[in-house]
Design a protein around this motif. Sequence first.
Motif, PDB file in Angstrom:
ATOM      1  N   SER A 121       2.663  -8.895  10.085  1.00 22.19           N
ATOM      2  CA  SER A 121       3.446  -8.520   9.152  1.00 22.19           C
ATOM      3  C   SER A 121       2.554  -7.182   8.440  1.00 22.19           C
ATOM      4  N   LEU A 122       1.340  -7.501   8.302  1.00 15.75           N
ATOM      5  CA  LEU A 122       0.362  -6.508   7.871  1.00 15.75           C
ATOM      6  C   LEU A 122       0.521  -5.440   8.476  1.00 15.75           C
ATOM      7  N   GLN A 123       0.333  -5.368   9.804  1.00 15.32           N
ATOM      8  CA  GLN A 123       0.531  -4.281  10.773  1.00 15.32           C
ATOM      9  C   GLN A 123       1.606  -3.354  10.626  1.00 15.32           C
ATOM     10  N   ASP A 124       2.725  -4.200  10.310  1.00 14.05           N
ATOM     11  CA  ASP A 124       3.887  -3.648  10.075  1.00 14.05           C
ATOM     12  C   ASP A 124       4.025  -2.828   8.836  1.00 14.05           C
ATOM     13  N   ARG A 125       3.489  -3.223   7.810  1.00 16.01           N
ATOM     14  CA  ARG A 125       3.447  -2.564   6.533  1.00 16.01           C
ATOM     15  C   ARG A 125       2.494  -1.284   6.824  1.00 16.01           C
ATOM     16  N   LEU A 126       1.377  -1.404   7.371  1.00 18.43           N
ATOM     17  CA  LEU A 126       0.602  -0.184   7.625  1.00 18.43           C
ATOM     18  C   LEU A 126       0.996   0.752   8.261  1.00 18.43           C
ATOM     19  N   ARG A 127       1.954   0.613   9.154  1.00 19.18           N
ATOM     20  CA  ARG A 127       2.558   1.644  10.147  1.00 19.18           C
ATOM     21  C   ARG A 127       3.449   2.381   9.122  1.00 19.18           C
ATOM     22  N   THR A 128       4.096   1.643   8.255  1.00 17.27           N
ATOM     23  CA  THR A 128       5.146   2.465   7.343  1.00 17.27           C
ATOM     24  C   THR A 128       4.602   3.060   6.191  1.00 17.27           C
ATOM     25  N   LEU A 129       3.411   2.432   5.814  1.00 12.79           N
ATOM     26  CA  LEU A 129       2.988   2.869   4.579  1.00 12.79           C
ATOM     27  C   LEU A 129       2.489   4.506   4.183  1.00 12.79           C
ATOM     28  N   PRO A 130       2.096   5.047   5.344  1.00  9.72           N
ATOM     29  CA  PRO A 130       1.713   6.558   5.126  1.00  9.72           C
ATOM     30  C   PRO A 130       2.696   7.352   5.212  1.00  9.72           C
ATOM     31  N   ASP A 131       4.009   6.646   5.545  1.00 10.05           N
ATOM     32  CA  ASP A 131       5.373   7.789   5.680  1.00 10.05           C
ATOM     33  C   ASP A 131       5.513   8.378   4.478  1.00 10.05           C
ATOM     34  N   LYS A 132       5.308   7.943   3.285  1.00  8.84           N
ATOM     35  CA  LYS A 132       5.506   8.531   1.999  1.00  8.84           C
ATOM     36  C   LYS A 132       4.072   8.860   1.231  1.00  8.84           C
ATOM     37  N   LEU A 133       4.265   9.796   0.399  1.00  6.81           N
ATOM     38  CA  LEU A 133       2.826  10.254  -0.090  1.00  6.81           C
ATOM     39  C   LEU A 133       2.629   9.145  -1.423  1.00  6.81           C
ATOM     40  N   SER A 134       3.831   8.803  -2.135  1.00  5.68           N
ATOM     41  CA  SER A 134       3.775   7.600  -2.852  1.00  5.68           C
ATOM     42  C   SER A 134       5.111   6.905  -3.153  1.00  5.68           C
ATOM     43  N   TYR A 135       4.736   5.708  -3.626  1.00  9.04           N
ATOM     44  CA  TYR A 135       6.000   4.647  -3.513  1.00  9.04           C
ATOM     45  C   TYR A 135       6.208   4.383  -5.123  1.00  9.04           C
ATOM     46  N   ASP A 136       7.321   4.170  -5.295  1.00  9.49           N
ATOM     47  CA  ASP A 136       7.599   3.451  -6.721  1.00  9.49           C
ATOM     48  C   ASP A 136       7.671   1.844  -6.582  1.00  9.49           C
ATOM     49  N   ILE A 137       6.844   1.403  -7.326  1.00 12.99           N
ATOM     50  CA  ILE A 137       7.070  -0.194  -6.977  1.00 12.99           C
ATOM     51  C   ILE A 137       6.870  -0.616  -8.242  1.00 12.99           C
ATOM     52  N   MET A 138       7.129  -2.084  -8.356  1.00 10.47           N
ATOM     53  CA  MET A 138       6.734  -2.912  -9.545  1.00 10.47           C
ATOM     54  C   MET A 138       5.534  -3.582  -9.177  1.00 10.47           C
ATOM     55  N   VAL A 139       4.495  -3.014  -9.909  1.00 12.82           N
ATOM     56  CA  VAL A 139       3.142  -3.678 -10.039  1.00 12.82           C
ATOM     57  C   VAL A 139       3.089  -5.123 -10.747  1.00 12.82           C
ATOM     58  N   PRO A 140       2.507  -6.102 -10.318  1.00  9.27           N
ATOM     59  CA  PRO A 140       2.322  -7.065 -10.861  1.00  9.27           C
ATOM     60  C   PRO A 140       1.295  -7.104 -11.925  1.00  9.27           C
ATOM     61  N   PHE A 141       1.639  -7.686 -13.053  1.00 12.54           N
ATOM     62  CA  PHE A 141       0.695  -7.599 -14.330  1.00 12.54           C
ATOM     63  C   PHE A 141       0.447  -8.836 -14.709  1.00 12.54           C
ATOM     64  N   GLY A 142      -0.788  -9.370 -14.326  1.00  9.63           N
ATOM     65  CA  GLY A 142      -0.982 -10.706 -14.580  1.00  9.63           C
ATOM     66  C   GLY A 142      -0.186 -11.571 -13.927  1.00  9.63           C
ATOM     67  N   PRO A 143      -0.239 -12.781 -14.081  1.00 11.56           N
ATOM     68  CA  PRO A 143       0.526 -13.739 -13.143  1.00 11.56           C
ATOM     69  C   PRO A 143       1.900 -14.027 -13.214  1.00 11.56           C
ATOM     70  N   LEU A 144       2.563 -13.412 -14.603  1.00 14.46           N
ATOM     71  CA  LEU A 144       3.579 -13.570 -14.894  1.00 14.46           C
ATOM     72  C   LEU A 144       4.538 -12.406 -15.341  1.00 14.46           C
ATOM     73  N   ALA A 145       3.916 -11.240 -14.997  1.00  9.93           N
ATOM     74  CA  ALA A 145       4.837  -9.973 -15.236  1.00  9.93           C
ATOM     75  C   ALA A 145       4.643  -9.008 -14.293  1.00  9.93           C
ATOM     76  N   PHE A 146       5.576  -8.152 -14.098  1.00 12.05           N
ATOM     77  CA  PHE A 146       5.468  -6.856 -13.320  1.00 12.05           C
ATOM     78  C   PHE A 146       5.681  -5.741 -14.211  1.00 12.05           C
ATOM     79  N   MET A 147       5.217  -4.586 -13.590  1.00  3.17           N
ATOM     80  CA  MET A 147       5.384  -3.540 -14.478  1.00  3.17           C
ATOM     81  C   MET A 147       5.899  -2.155 -13.492  1.00  3.17           C
ATOM     82  N   PRO A 148       6.597  -1.502 -13.842  1.00  2.00           N
ATOM     83  CA  PRO A 148       7.041  -0.343 -12.899  1.00  2.00           C
ATOM     84  C   PRO A 148       5.927   0.610 -12.632  1.00  2.00           C
ATOM     85  N   GLY A 149       5.465   1.144 -11.461  1.00  5.27           N
ATOM     86  CA  GLY A 149       4.448   1.976 -11.267  1.00  5.27           C
ATOM     87  C   GLY A 149       4.621   2.673  -9.855  1.00  5.27           C
TER      88      GLY A 149
END
Lengths: 126, 508
Positions: free
Chosen positions: B54-82
């Motif tokens: 699965s890591l390899q799959d991710r690596l292959r698709t990752l450089p497709d875009k310059l930047s991704y909008d994701i929810m960044v984990p913020f500590g163990p209980l929270a996420f934050m858009p980034g």
Amino acid sequence: MAEAIQKKLQAELEKYQQLQKDVSKSMSARQKLEAQLTENNIVKEELALLDIQNTVYKLIGPVLVRQDLDEAKATVSKRLEYINGEIQRYETLLKEMERKSEQHREVLSSLQQEYQRAQGQAVGKV
Amino acid sequence: MASVHDQMAAAGKVKRSKDLPQGVERLKEEHRKVVKDCRSQIEHWKKVENDYESLQDRLRTLPDKLSYDIMVPFGPLAFMPGKLVHTNELTVLLGDNWFAKCSAKQADALVEHRKKHVKNTLDDLQKVMKNFQNRADFTDDLEKLTGDTGDFVDIREEVINEEEVTKGKHRLAHKGNSKPKQEYLLELEGDKKKEGDEERTTGVLSEEELWARLDELERQEELQDERYRYTRLDSTDTNGEDTTSSSEEEKEADGGSDVQVNGHQKENGWVPPSITSQMNGTNGSHPEDEEEEDCDEEAGNGLPTIYFSHTAEFKKVRINTGKNTTLKFSERNEQKAQAKRKKKSGKSNGHSPHESYKITSPADIYRVFVDLVNGEPIPRKSILKSRSRENSVCSDTSESSTADFEERRAAFGRSWSHDDATHSDTSDGVTEEESPTGKSPRTNGRFEAFTGTVIEKDPLPCSIPHLTIAPPALPTIPERKLEEVGPEATQEPPKRMSKFKATRLHQK
């Protein structure tokens, strides 16, 4: 007579157990070293796959310190040699301990036989 | 404490009979444990492999875009858009606190390299598991063998004349393998003792046993290597167990460890030294004689037995006589006996073939279809070929040349017998035919006008491969031959010459 033998038996048994514990300790240390050996081998191979353009870092505490690729390769090789040397040392140590435990085992068995004989005599007397 | 020891010492004998199934149980337990461990490890490594995939799959698709909008984990209980930026720059952990900045493709290569390692580990584990599975099955079979529950049947033949069985001398091993064969010797003897009055079958069965034992021992050695490797990988557990087991055994009566070995032995009549050394720690210095005797004390073989009686035939052993004919041992004896009889009684040739017309085995064919030459039955090289040979070599069968034959036989007899002795001394596989083979081409030129159409194989290469494959080959044949050749060489050198040399001269 039987009591004395029994005491000797106990003492020998304790020594033997102590020796066994040491053996197992060095065995586990050696296993750890072997794990490190395989890991460092993998690192060496992966460093070989990289080129000079990739920057290599070493984690020292909480800090990632930048390293030179060649330097990193040399360091890893040295570490590998060190680990191999340690493994050899542990091997000899283990062999030595094995030999000693063998001796103790023999002593124990002979003592045990003596003890049984003494037991038999005591029963016969009774 | 004294009473416990006392009871144990007194109950030592009783314990033995109970220990056997316990021992087998324990062995099976250990096997099952190892197999379970292997399974769990295999599962673990399979999970790792999936993660890398699965890591390899991710690596292959990752450089497709310059930047991704994701929810960044913020500590163990929270996420934050980034945003996920620098999608092609990865810091890869190489192991042992080493990191490297790589592109996605380089990281892909690294992951591939790691997956290879994982695959190797998986393969090793599979192999180990399979080996231990085999071991467990083997112990099951072993148990069945002793427990009379399987399909194993003991076939016995009562032999009246002991001399026939052993032919006066125990078998010796070939040079290379003397040690293991002596083990078998001991064990066979022990078995004979065990049977008591009844004697085991003739060499046929014991040969098969030997083969089976050879195979078993080979398998055991392989398994032991695997086991050894495995214990090195996982040695704390097994060593601890070994030591505890051995210390337990020490505390118990000394016969305890013997019993485990005896149990094996009683079942099969052979000691697998590799297994005993593992199971009993370093206790394995018991001489086999002791164990044999212990076997005697215990109950006899519990296997169902089939008794059958053999027809009074000689032991059949196949020999490569170096001339593309593999005569059976008995045939040669019979031929020699017949030749002797003929020489003594002066009977004609027609008598013996009638006696031997009962064809019970393929080799009998060779016995029956013999060339009738000058009152001697000479085995043909090939049933199909010899007739035409006879027709082509008509000059040899004429009366005039037979006189020459006799001369030659007499002339060679003395020198040849000496040669034969030396031949048999120097090389194992050389048969008596080979020495005359070596001599006759040289000397034939003197006596014969034509060179034969047949070009015989050089005997030496025949013998050398025979030597090297000696271990798997049937044992004792060369030795037995030697001992037979020895006494008989002096007795009837002209006889042997006549039989085989004449054939060759015929065919030339």
